[in-house]
Scaffold this motif. Sequence first.
Motif, PDB file in Angstrom:
ATOM      1  N   ALA A   1      -0.575  -4.319   1.500  1.00 33.72           N
ATOM      2  CA  ALA A   1       0.082  -3.087   1.063  1.00 33.72           C
ATOM      3  C   ALA A   1      -0.838  -1.914   1.352  1.00 33.72           C
ATOM      4  CB  ALA A   1       0.400  -3.148  -0.428  1.00 33.72           C
ATOM      5  N   SER A   2      -0.341  -0.954   2.083  1.00 34.91           N
ATOM      6  CA  SER A   2      -1.099   0.270   2.305  1.00 34.91           C
ATOM      7  C   SER A   2      -1.037   1.116   1.037  1.00 34.91           C
ATOM      8  CB  SER A   2      -0.499   1.059   3.467  1.00 34.91           C
ATOM      9  OG  SER A   2       0.792   1.536   3.111  1.00 34.91           O
ATOM     10  N   PRO A   3      -1.947   2.064   0.877  1.00 37.76           N
ATOM     11  CA  PRO A   3      -1.851   2.958  -0.285  1.00 37.76           C
ATOM     12  C   PRO A   3      -0.500   3.664  -0.372  1.00 37.76           C
ATOM     13  CG  PRO A   3      -4.004   3.169   0.736  1.00 37.76           C
ATOM     14  CD  PRO A   3      -3.186   2.297   1.654  1.00 37.76           C
ATOM     15  N   ALA A   4       0.039   4.076   0.767  1.00 41.27           N
ATOM     16  CA  ALA A   4       1.336   4.762   0.758  1.00 41.27           C
ATOM     17  C   ALA A   4       2.443   3.822   0.300  1.00 41.27           C
ATOM     18  CB  ALA A   4       1.645   5.318   2.146  1.00 41.27           C
ATOM     19  N   ARG A   5       2.429   2.579   0.779  1.00 41.53           N
ATOM     20  CA  ARG A   5       3.443   1.606   0.379  1.00 41.53           C
ATOM     21  C   ARG A   5       3.311   1.265  -1.097  1.00 41.53           C
ATOM     22  NH1 ARG A   5       8.193   0.585   0.996  1.00 41.53           N
ATOM     23  NH2 ARG A   5       7.855   0.817   3.236  1.00 41.53           N
ATOM     24  N   LEU A   6       2.085   1.124  -1.561  1.00 36.78           N
ATOM     25  CA  LEU A   6       1.863   0.804  -2.966  1.00 36.78           C
ATOM     26  C   LEU A   6       2.395   1.921  -3.862  1.00 36.78           C
ATOM     27  CD1 LEU A   6      -1.305  -0.840  -4.376  1.00 36.78           C
ATOM     28  CD2 LEU A   6      -0.314   1.110  -5.552  1.00 36.78           C
ATOM     29  N   ARG A   7       2.115   3.144  -3.475  1.00 29.46           N
ATOM     30  CA  ARG A   7       2.609   4.269  -4.269  1.00 29.46           C
ATOM     31  C   ARG A   7       4.138   4.301  -4.272  1.00 29.46           C
ATOM     32  NH1 ARG A   7       0.995   8.848  -6.586  1.00 29.46           N
ATOM     33  NH2 ARG A   7      -1.184   8.701  -5.954  1.00 29.46           N
ATOM     34  N   ALA A   8       4.743   4.079  -3.116  1.00 35.56           N
ATOM     35  CA  ALA A   8       6.203   4.124  -3.022  1.00 35.56           C
ATOM     36  C   ALA A   8       6.852   3.002  -3.822  1.00 35.56           C
ATOM     37  CB  ALA A   8       6.629   4.046  -1.558  1.00 35.56           C
ATOM     38  N   ASP A   9       6.245   1.814  -3.806  1.00 34.90           N
ATOM     39  CA  ASP A   9       6.849   0.652  -4.453  1.00 34.90           C
ATOM     40  C   ASP A   9       6.576   0.582  -5.952  1.00 34.90           C
ATOM     41  OD1 ASP A   9       7.844  -0.153  -2.038  1.00 34.90           O
ATOM     42  OD2 ASP A   9       6.403  -1.777  -1.727  1.00 34.90           O
TER      43      ASP A   9
END
Length: 234
Positions: free
Chosen positions: A46-54
């Motif tokens: 999980a990228s930081p951006a994906r983690l934040r979005a999810d």
Amino acid sequence: MIDYTKHEGAAITEDMIDDIAVSFSENYGVWGPAVKPEKQGRRVRASPARLRADCLPSSPARNFLVQAKDKHRLVGHVIATRWTFENLSICWITQLCVNMRYRHQGLATKLLIKLSEDNDDSAVGILSSHPFAIAAVLRALGKRLRQTNECVGNSQIKTIMASCPVDYVRTARLRGSAFESNVDDGTISCADTKFFVDHAEPHAALDALRDKGIKWPLGRLPEGHEFLAFVERP
């Protein structure tokens, strides 16, 4: 000595998100046989951006992060979102991850206990393919991994999840005899989240529970599904 710290909202910094994205990608699990061959057996990342979005929805949801650190090294974390449903305070655990070298030491339970400090949650929910994550939630809430109705006891669970600010929770399709009639495939309480993580580790955890004489109360877990626990607090 492990130190536990809790952060809310804007206090969850980009550096923290970077750290938990790395920890998740190194420790969570691997892709299962239902994904493309080139991804099978590779680490779920999980990228930081994906983690934040999810895992960190926008306001009015309230987001929380609890970190466990050993001499400044991140060794575990839990992310959760809180929101209000019909005057009830709901807490949903969106990510729970412990470094592989620190497992089986009660760290997940301690993370969850820290999360619950100074909060009056009416209920706590989690979707996870890992039985030990479900067990940790129950332990943190003073419950036992024995009966299905202690794990999923609210008849409004579908409506509550539909109100959740977290996309993958809101869109999950509930499966199993706790929610459907005429179920004959062994499912009791799970949800189709299209998350095709490999189930070898969860199956090993179920075997370990069985060896301790514990009958797993949430039934079978099909590919692409996660177990669902929703525990009401007294």
